[in-house]
Design a protein around this motif. Sequence first.
Motif, PDB file in Angstrom:
ATOM      1  N   THR A 295       9.358   7.112  -0.955  1.00  0.00           N
ATOM      2  CA  THR A 295       8.394   8.356  -1.713  1.00  0.00           C
ATOM      3  C   THR A 295       7.493   7.310  -2.474  1.00  0.00           C
ATOM      4  N   ASP A 296       8.033   6.058  -3.089  1.00  0.00           N
ATOM      5  CA  ASP A 296       7.485   5.022  -4.039  1.00  0.00           C
ATOM      6  C   ASP A 296       6.569   4.240  -3.476  1.00  0.00           C
ATOM      7  N   VAL A 297       6.530   4.191  -2.044  1.00  0.00           N
ATOM      8  CA  VAL A 297       5.490   3.221  -1.330  1.00  0.00           C
ATOM      9  C   VAL A 297       4.114   3.836  -1.381  1.00  0.00           C
ATOM     10  N   PRO A 298       3.024   3.418  -1.659  1.00  0.00           N
ATOM     11  CA  PRO A 298       1.809   3.675  -1.673  1.00  0.00           C
ATOM     12  C   PRO A 298       1.441   4.140  -0.349  1.00  0.00           C
TER      13      PRO A 298
ATOM     14  N   ASP B   7       5.237  -1.685 -12.439  1.00  0.00           N
ATOM     15  CA  ASP B   7       4.907  -0.197 -12.414  1.00  0.00           C
ATOM     16  C   ASP B   7       5.147   0.229 -13.967  1.00  0.00           C
ATOM     17  N   TYR B   8       4.200   0.986 -14.465  1.00  0.00           N
ATOM     18  CA  TYR B   8       4.252   1.726 -15.654  1.00  0.00           C
ATOM     19  C   TYR B   8       4.306   3.267 -15.251  1.00  0.00           C
TER      20      TYR B   8
ATOM     21  N   THR C 100       5.430  12.134 -17.365  1.00  0.00           N
ATOM     22  CA  THR C 100       4.033  12.785 -17.327  1.00  0.00           C
ATOM     23  C   THR C 100       3.106  11.945 -18.196  1.00  0.00           C
ATOM     24  N   GLY C 101       1.848  12.023 -17.658  1.00  0.00           N
ATOM     25  CA  GLY C 101       0.585  11.357 -18.317  1.00  0.00           C
ATOM     26  C   GLY C 101       0.260  10.335 -17.177  1.00  0.00           C
ATOM     27  N   PHE C 102      -0.332   9.691 -17.945  1.00  0.00           N
ATOM     28  CA  PHE C 102      -1.082   8.584 -17.124  1.00  0.00           C
ATOM     29  C   PHE C 102      -0.020   7.400 -16.728  1.00  0.00           C
ATOM     30  N   PHE C 103      -0.436   6.778 -15.626  1.00  0.00           N
ATOM     31  CA  PHE C 103       0.659   5.840 -15.092  1.00  0.00           C
ATOM     32  C   PHE C 103      -0.324   4.605 -14.444  1.00  0.00           C
ATOM     33  N   ALA C 104       0.293   3.716 -14.175  1.00  0.00           N
ATOM     34  CA  ALA C 104      -0.378   2.575 -13.285  1.00  0.00           C
ATOM     35  C   ALA C 104       0.611   1.595 -12.714  1.00  0.00           C
ATOM     36  N   GLY C 105       0.157   0.841 -11.806  1.00  0.00           N
ATOM     37  CA  GLY C 105       0.838  -0.267 -11.351  1.00  0.00           C
ATOM     38  C   GLY C 105       0.154  -0.898 -10.336  1.00  0.00           C
ATOM     39  N   ALA C 106       0.503  -2.502 -10.285  1.00  0.00           N
ATOM     40  CA  ALA C 106      -0.065  -3.540  -9.405  1.00  0.00           C
ATOM     41  C   ALA C 106       0.857  -4.087  -8.643  1.00  0.00           C
ATOM     42  N   GLY C 107       0.594  -4.791  -7.556  1.00  0.00           N
ATOM     43  CA  GLY C 107       1.382  -5.656  -6.795  1.00  0.00           C
ATOM     44  C   GLY C 107       0.630  -6.675  -6.081  1.00  0.00           C
ATOM     45  N   VAL C 108       1.520  -7.966  -5.606  1.00  0.00           N
ATOM     46  CA  VAL C 108       0.993  -8.989  -4.942  1.00  0.00           C
ATOM     47  C   VAL C 108       1.917  -9.194  -3.880  1.00  0.00           C
TER      48      VAL C 108
ATOM     49  N   ILE D  18      -3.374  -8.354  -2.447  1.00  0.00           N
ATOM     50  CA  ILE D  18      -3.365  -7.406  -3.857  1.00  0.00           C
ATOM     51  C   ILE D  18      -3.725  -6.070  -3.606  1.00  0.00           C
ATOM     52  N   GLU D  19      -2.765  -5.169  -4.270  1.00  0.00           N
ATOM     53  CA  GLU D  19      -2.771  -3.661  -4.502  1.00  0.00           C
ATOM     54  C   GLU D  19      -2.570  -3.228  -5.930  1.00  0.00           C
ATOM     55  N   ALA D  20      -3.370  -2.167  -6.082  1.00  0.00           N
ATOM     56  CA  ALA D  20      -3.176  -1.332  -7.523  1.00  0.00           C
ATOM     57  C   ALA D  20      -3.239   0.156  -7.340  1.00  0.00           C
ATOM     58  N   GLU D  21      -2.888   0.892  -8.242  1.00  0.00           N
ATOM     59  CA  GLU D  21      -2.971   2.128  -8.263  1.00  0.00           C
ATOM     60  C   GLU D  21      -3.077   2.792  -9.846  1.00  0.00           C
ATOM     61  N   ALA D  22      -3.623   3.724 -10.093  1.00  0.00           N
ATOM     62  CA  ALA D  22      -3.660   4.454 -11.550  1.00  0.00           C
ATOM     63  C   ALA D  22      -3.816   5.698 -11.184  1.00  0.00           C
ATOM     64  N   GLY D  23      -3.231   6.778 -12.118  1.00  0.00           N
ATOM     65  CA  GLY D  23      -3.307   8.067 -12.031  1.00  0.00           C
ATOM     66  C   GLY D  23      -2.845   8.972 -13.283  1.00  0.00           C
ATOM     67  N   TYR D  24      -2.773  10.068 -12.967  1.00  0.00           N
ATOM     68  CA  TYR D  24      -2.144  11.027 -14.000  1.00  0.00           C
ATOM     69  C   TYR D  24      -1.089  12.049 -13.495  1.00  0.00           C
ATOM     70  N   ALA D  25       0.161  11.973 -13.698  1.00  0.00           N
ATOM     71  CA  ALA D  25       1.114  12.818 -13.811  1.00  0.00           C
ATOM     72  C   ALA D  25       1.567  14.154 -14.375  1.00  0.00           C
ATOM     73  N   PHE D  26       1.408  15.099 -13.815  1.00  0.00           N
ATOM     74  CA  PHE D  26       1.709  16.320 -14.439  1.00  0.00           C
ATOM     75  C   PHE D  26       3.011  17.196 -14.129  1.00  0.00           C
ATOM     76  N   ALA D  27       3.415  17.966 -14.525  1.00  0.00           N
ATOM     77  CA  ALA D  27       4.807  18.794 -14.293  1.00  0.00           C
ATOM     78  C   ALA D  27       5.338  18.898 -12.920  1.00  0.00           C
ATOM     79  N   ARG D  28       4.070  19.377 -12.079  1.00  0.00           N
ATOM     80  CA  ARG D  28       4.182  19.400 -10.789  1.00  0.00           C
ATOM     81  C   ARG D  28       3.790  18.582  -9.736  1.00  0.00           C
ATOM     82  N   GLY D  29       3.308  17.457 -10.230  1.00  0.00           N
ATOM     83  CA  GLY D  29       2.563  16.754  -9.142  1.00  0.00           C
ATOM     84  C   GLY D  29       1.824  15.649  -9.844  1.00  0.00           C
TER      85      GLY D  29
END
Length: 668
Positions: free
Chosen positions: A48-51, A579-580, A584-592, A616-627
């Motif tokens: 579930t943590d794999v992009p 990964d950060y 909830t709130g903003f999150f981000a991650g990057a990998g090589v 190289i891969e990266a992602e960023a987003g916003y997490a809320f209570a249900r998603g």
Amino acid sequence: MKSQSFRVLPLVPLIAALSAGLLAEEVQKLPDMQVARPVTKDVLVTLTDVPSGLDGDAGLVDLARRTAGFTVSDAGARGFGTITTLRGLGNTPFFGDSSAPVYLDDIPLATAATFPTGLFDFTSVAVHRGPQANTLFGRAADAGVIQFTSARPQSGTQSRASVTAGDHGLFAASATLLSAPTADTDVTAGFGYSQRDGYIRNTTLNQTVDDRESLSARVKFTHRPVAGTEVSLHLLGSRTRDGAQALVPLGGPFFAVQRGQEGRADTDFAAAALGFSRDLATGTLSSTTSYSNWELSPYSNRLVVFGGFDFDSVMTQTQRTFAEELRFVAANWSAGTFWSTARTRGSTDRIFSGFPIERSSFTTDADTLAVFGRGDFTVAEGWTLQPGLRAERAEKDFERIETIPGSTIIRRGEDWSALLPSLAATRKLDETTDLTLSLGRGFKAGGFSAFTGRADLAAFGPQRAWTAEAAYRTTDKENNVSYTARAYASRVTGYQIERSFAVPNSFTDEYLVVNADETRVLGFELESVWKPGADWTVQLAASVSRAELRDFTDPFTGTSYSGNQAPYAPTGNGALRVDYRPGTGFFAGAGVSWTGTTYYDEQESAMFAQRSYTLIEAEAGYAFARGEVRIFGRNLGDEEYYSAITPGVGHATPGAPLSWGVELSVGW
């Protein structure tokens, strides 16, 4: 001919187990079935943590990039021609079984063509490294076993759905539904759909070549009719309707071809498993009866080869497998039996510059019978010994009928046996640190090549290995860091190597398999997880290896390739990810990720080699209570590389270019 007793005997203990298991009285929920404590098992990745993959789902290739010592050469045809390699041991592109079979929960798969390119809705994966896995699993080989595990209903959020869109026409949707658990029943189900446009454009036809579309579903029903008894039914399937296999001429543009016709690659997969487990006074008895059906129908392509000539191939292939696995797990030992029977069928039509050069069909029947077990004993304070033993017998019958270029029939039959001991000793150095030394023998059956018309070249022998390993594990609780380091050495006899157009003065003997007398594999792996803060995670997985042909002479030319790197086995791989992720709130991650040099022939030809590359891969987003909602990017450096090379036709499969997407997921 195989005896009928070989085919039906394994069903006898299953019937007895089912009869005994239905005599209890109370109803209770059982935990997931566990095998005896493994030596080298590590839950490396929570899926579930794999992009999301480039096709909208977490794929086998994405997983391999995060797993030390595990690599996938993706040929771009949904498993057909794909090579999976664990610790320098793998399958040949078309005819050898995998050195690391895959379990989908309790459904065993032996050949890489049948492995899922998308992972349905499984939530975690464990890699059981080394031949010690022979004593834990019914379906096993010389490198280990890869086991995917699905979620079971828990309290709280039970279901999840997601939608993904991105460039190259990417669209994907998936859902996982888990029923609220009750005392006697629970149900899980998953659904997934994905599509994208091709990366490769045919400039002659002005169309993309390798468009992809897939549909998959999975459902598992678990029932506890009486106390200590659990019965489950697991169904899963997938349907893919793709364009042509992603192949481009070596040395040419990575994402453009010129040819007057394109093909397709359609695959279907279905599997079912009936499981049973019963708690007894001394342990847990369990059985699994499974059936899987994989079909490639049709596969077609046209390649421009040898200076401008058209080379057309049309193939169909199916594999149907029935397996029965029985296990008993006690407090400090486990034992089991395994039996399977499989039938693989295929047909091939090849046309060179308008002239038919081959029309053939084949059938391979394969039976496997194994008995295995392992002990787990504390022999002194801080010392644990795990002796194990496996006895296996494999039989294969092969028939090939050729009508072009000549009318010939080849019928061959072979059987192989193996006695596979193992021993592991673990020393607990303190509460958080241990050292394990192990030695074991591995085995992978031989087989037959269906792409040669010569009876004397069709068969190839088994692959056998002795592997020694030292594994050091520790956890520094004060600094929130843990790591595992492993060093291993394998001596392999009969290393299976697939040759393409290898027979002098013969154009129709395209692909066959030969055995190298001796190969040595040396390697080192490191895996680490560090949590520098409550919301921060740093993960590292790295490996270096050298699979060297120690004694191999070309059987057709007499040339020695001893000292060269074995084909399909990269010099290592690695991944670093940061990964950060707050609640909830903003999150981000990057990998090589890094993949070492891989040769696709034993000559170490520069033309058929993929040099090391980094993605190289990266992602960023916003997490809320249900998603959450996130944007992700893959291959951000737009690295050009080949994910697989096919030497016989001078073509290769290009790796995916820079891609991006947006995903919305919601749980309830």
